[in-house]
Scaffold this active site. Sequence first.
Site, PDB file in Angstrom:
ATOM      1  CG  HIS A  70       3.572  -1.628   0.983  1.00  0.00           C
ATOM      2  ND1 HIS A  70       4.615  -0.880   0.517  1.00  0.00           N
ATOM      3  CD2 HIS A  70       2.871  -0.808   1.804  1.00  0.00           C
ATOM      4  CE1 HIS A  70       4.555   0.345   1.033  1.00  0.00           C
ATOM      5  NE2 HIS A  70       3.501   0.416   1.810  1.00  0.00           N
TER       6      HIS A  70
ATOM      7  CG  ASP B 143       1.748  -0.633   5.440  1.00  0.00           C
ATOM      8  OD1 ASP B 143       1.576  -1.833   5.120  1.00  0.00           O
ATOM      9  OD2 ASP B 143       2.801  -0.018   5.201  1.00  0.00           O
ATOM     10  CD  GLU B 144       2.898   3.824   3.373  1.00  0.00           C
ATOM     11  OE1 GLU B 144       3.254   4.989   3.580  1.00  0.00           O
ATOM     12  OE2 GLU B 144       3.656   2.933   2.951  1.00  0.00           O
ATOM     13  CB  VAL B 145      -4.340  -0.112   0.714  1.00  0.00           C
ATOM     14  CG1 VAL B 145      -5.056  -0.590  -0.550  1.00  0.00           C
ATOM     15  CG2 VAL B 145      -3.925  -1.286   1.581  1.00  0.00           C
TER      16      VAL B 145
END
Lengths: 665, 665
Positions: free
Chosen positions: A241, A304-306
């Site tokens: 992100h 998060d959400e790598v």
Amino acid sequence: MIRLFLVCALAVSAQAAPALMPLPVKVNLSSGALPIDGTFGATTTGVRDARLDAAMRRLSDRLSVQTGIPFLGPAASTLKIDCASKGTDYPTLGEDESYTLDVTPEGATLKAATVDGAIRGLETFAQLVAPAEKGFAAPAVHIEDSPRFPWRGLMIDSSRHWMPLPVILRNIDAMAAVKLNVFHWHLADDQGFRVESKKFPALQAKGSDGHYYTQAELRQVIAYARDRGIRVVPEFDIPGHTLAWLPGVPTIASTAGPFEIGRTWGGFDPIMDPTKEATYKFLDAFIGEMVKIFPDPYFHIGGDEVNPKSWNENPKIKAFMDAHKFNPAALQAYFNQRVSKILTKYHRIMIGWDEVLHPDLPTTTVIQSWRGNKALAEAAAKGHRAILSWGYYLDHLRPASYHYGIDPLGGPAGELPADAQKRILGGEACMWDEYASSETIDSRIWPRMAAIAERFWSPKDVTDVDSMYTRMGVVSRNLEWLGLQHRADFQPMLDRIAADRPDHPLRTLADAVEATGLGTGRGRGVQPRYTQQTPLNRLVDAARPESELVRSMELAAKRMTPEDVAFLREQFTVWAANDARFQPLINGDGLLAELSPLSKDLSALGAAGLKILDAIASSQPLPADWVSQLKTDITRMERPTVEVRMAATRPVKLLLDAATAPKTK
Amino acid sequence: MIRLFLVCALAVSAQAAPALMPLPVKVNLSSGALPIDGTFGATTTGVRDARLDAAMRRLSDRLSVQTGIPFLGPAASTLKIDCASKGTDYPTLGEDESYTLDVTPEGATLKAATVDGAIRGLETFAQLVAPAEKGFAAPAVHIEDSPRFPWRGLMIDSSRHWMPLPVILRNIDAMAAVKLNVFHWHLADDQGFRVESKKFPALQAKGSDGHYYTQAELRQVIAYARDRGIRVVPEFDIPGHTLAWLPGVPTIASTAGPFEIGRTWGGFDPIMDPTKEATYKFLDAFIGEMVKIFPDPYFHIGGDEVNPKSWNENPKIKAFMDAHKFNPAALQAYFNQRVSKILTKYHRIMIGWDEVLHPDLPTTTVIQSWRGNKALAEAAAKGHRAILSWGYYLDHLRPASYHYGIDPLGGPAGELPADAQKRILGGEACMWDEYASSETIDSRIWPRMAAIAERFWSPKDVTDVDSMYTRMGVVSRNLEWLGLQHRADFQPMLDRIAADRPDHPLRTLADAVEATGLGTGRGRGVQPRYTQQTPLNRLVDAARPESELVRSMELAAKRMTPEDVAFLREQFTVWAANDARFQPLINGDGLLAELSPLSKDLSALGAAGLKILDAIASSQPLPADWVSQLKTDITRMERPTVEVRMAATRPVKLLLDAATAPKTK
């Protein structure tokens, strides 16, 4: 400490006036009331403190707005504040926020152990003031209160859509009004890097479209929040992100570049390269700069959400992973450990989303669970302190009752041993801004946030949904006097959609529908796909997450007193007649034209509602084929159209069920 | 210059879209439209100027709010601005504010001689943008425009009720939107001294209850206004209306003191002593301090309503008057001459209210007429430049049509020779704040101010009242997007009055009544008398000066198409049923209880309206005694009750007249 709150008895029925929210632990109403007139004044009998003085001035200003009374000149000592100690100058996790408040017809006394406790009590006092036979008054009452959880937060995303300073400040005002104490500020993401760095000015110069908070503004927000007993936890989401960082610092990227700010939603491939020492050198310098601005001991690194795609595709990173026998998750854990050491050097405690949880990470790291309450329980079981955000995603635009029903200690967490349960610090609601602008964010947060705030503050057994909605309605109106725009922006947006046409029929439609959010219909099938530049100016943006009108109709359809029936009949009549008024307005206005099918549906529901009421009144059965067709129609209407939910189906369905239920006499 | 504007033809019918206000001198619409989407951008081809750059950014920000479109990233050159010269850095009386604006489907061009002209043209461009079939667009058009009068002002009283900085700033935004160019700031009066003096800090310390503008804030307001092409003329009203000065500087008073801030309305006896040299020494120092803050060449010294009682009663002042053969008016003239010399020393031109007019005063003094247009003509005839405020008192809460009908060059001024007419610079609307708070002031100024702004800007023959109301309605809605609170504050105030009861019946009542103002019913017979601390929180404060609903009903009652009749019937039905809903809500709420008779009247009018519609529909005569009783009732209802006008009488009366008119077939 938490156990103590739970055993306190709830001494007031949830429906009783005044509308206190979050509901205090103990509320004993007695007869009489304290008049609030132009002589109102608050004085301190305990410690003097600048934050307390400011809170007293705010109370006076707020009551002035609330009552229309200017408070001038010499004031009486109407409210005596006895604050035992200053507590800490900057609010601290776990600080004593308890207070007692006694109001009699002669005066009021607020006692608190700390300034933060006094600040909470002043908000309760403000909620007590209401119109009386002569002017305004606060009812005589004895209140004892303290929070159930020490971490009660709201996260605001300032990246995906820019949120100017006034938006942040007024939301902090509203947070204080419902006794929240953590403002989690999501300051950077793929779509915008929103902070001024003096060490790396290219970050904001190339990553923000000119929309970022200066360091002076950041300090202003922190001081503003501190004055209201609210901590500010900054989040710099890394290593994923991070697309908006990379135009400014391309050397730390996992791909070659060049980079541009992300304009669409969802993840992007280029992220930070955790194998380069330059990355850590940069992060050390950057974090070193930020900790001079943000005094809070907690520092959020996201995590998060790598998306590991570019790690796997970059030969150097791949080689690093192979050499260390890392899979991407292990590489992220390695990254987190490196960052953790930097934070420790700067005397900061790491906090991250679920994904950072890893055996190699020190248990001092606080875990914020967004993927489920199972993840929360797992983190706590493994020795981490944790906070729950799953179930509190405001941007999904679910009803307040949904969020209200989720308890940080519910589900798997409730089955943990007591010491692990104690590691669950509380919760945080999240407001992600893919589909919210500075114009619409207030209505996406408020009033539903107040229901979540009650979940975080009040005893566990405060669960009466009808009481919650009643009090939330009052809070919602009161928040307007603090400057929140969640109600005020509705009509101007409808005015805009209607251009200069009469917008009463549009208002009728807008009152009967609900906006969908991320994961509940927003953006589904919309072409071209949403970007950061897509106008947020349609009915779905103006419409509320929950229709107050429809809720009142649902209650009426369940009660069916003569007044309820009259109310339903009146409303169905308006709906039934509305489409004939709506259609002529369209006349070349694209924002109205797309609402044409929705408008037809609403009028059909109005006509159906009237027919069902007639059948109930005459005890005549409804034709079976008509019922069958209506059910088919309702099922269709329950799917979002132009991204809004036809909430009006709900009372019609309730009546239809009542009219077609087998008689059980 | 003025003659030139008058001969320009009005090339667009007043009803035609778009809703431009003030109406430009020449508007030639053609087919097609310029789409406004996320690529919109403005560029300059003429001079570069910081004020122009700021105006272009504001346009972009404003369009973003207006359309819901975020303008980010690389922009197209949608609007080309060709500004011939910077003009003056601070706006100047009589500066060339003309512009031409051409919009085609391919792009737009704005040409202006000065930055101030370009600023005016940008506002016109913003008014052109409206929803289209796809997104937003500005219609193809050729506009030539320039103002009729060079002095187009709004006065705001910050003394009687404190007006915080945001109130001032947002009103300046709104002023710019309707091309006003003078903000006249009434900064001191009996009830508050609102400016920080560093030379005489006791002025604000003892005269303001802590509510004053710091010098930094004053400079901020001036810069903010300058950026919008608006001059700031400060008014320090002397020698009367000065009670709030005297606690800080008692030595210049006409009585012995001690002094306290005035809390009631109307004049007070203690004023300044014009016979003491100390008075002039003080004024010289104070004015010397203020002219360093306020760059405008005009400086307003008030001079109105000087009550000579204390002059006559003070033996020293009386002796001075006797020695100089002065009556009080002559003494004031002597005072004004002394002040005039001080102002001349500081390169300032004096401006004062009517009362300063005196043969001994230099004709450079500008006269602001509030007592009548005869006074205006007299001043101009005597060689003074003059501006008209009589007829533009917003705080009287008269209808927009009343103000719109008054022309600065109407009445006696119209009979002056041409050179004297040229001395009439324009006009200023006045917003005195006896009965307005920061919460209510916006709705007392807007939208009616827009009608007056059109009178000051547009050609004299732009007088179509229906067109004005139509366009004013659009402007009113658009002003919300600039942050004006004139519409937004209505519902929260009703919410407050209704406490936490359902407020729909109150809203119905509020929509059918109008607030009275100073001289038109406000405060009449109210006991105890209003003071500065009286809450402004009743229906009269929430209610609008003009009811939009009632106006639309009046139009319907005049037209009587089938749609009009259906609309009237529907509205009368709502009124007729409203009292039965309203009365149960009262239940101990004093703010609602006082409205009980008003609510009964509204329902009676609704029932009467229905009966008259039935009679008209069936061509049956109404019973004579019933008609007679209704007329009596209406006459009673036309007198304000709880300080509000029952506007609902008007459409009923129109229908009654139609139903009872002698048949002429």
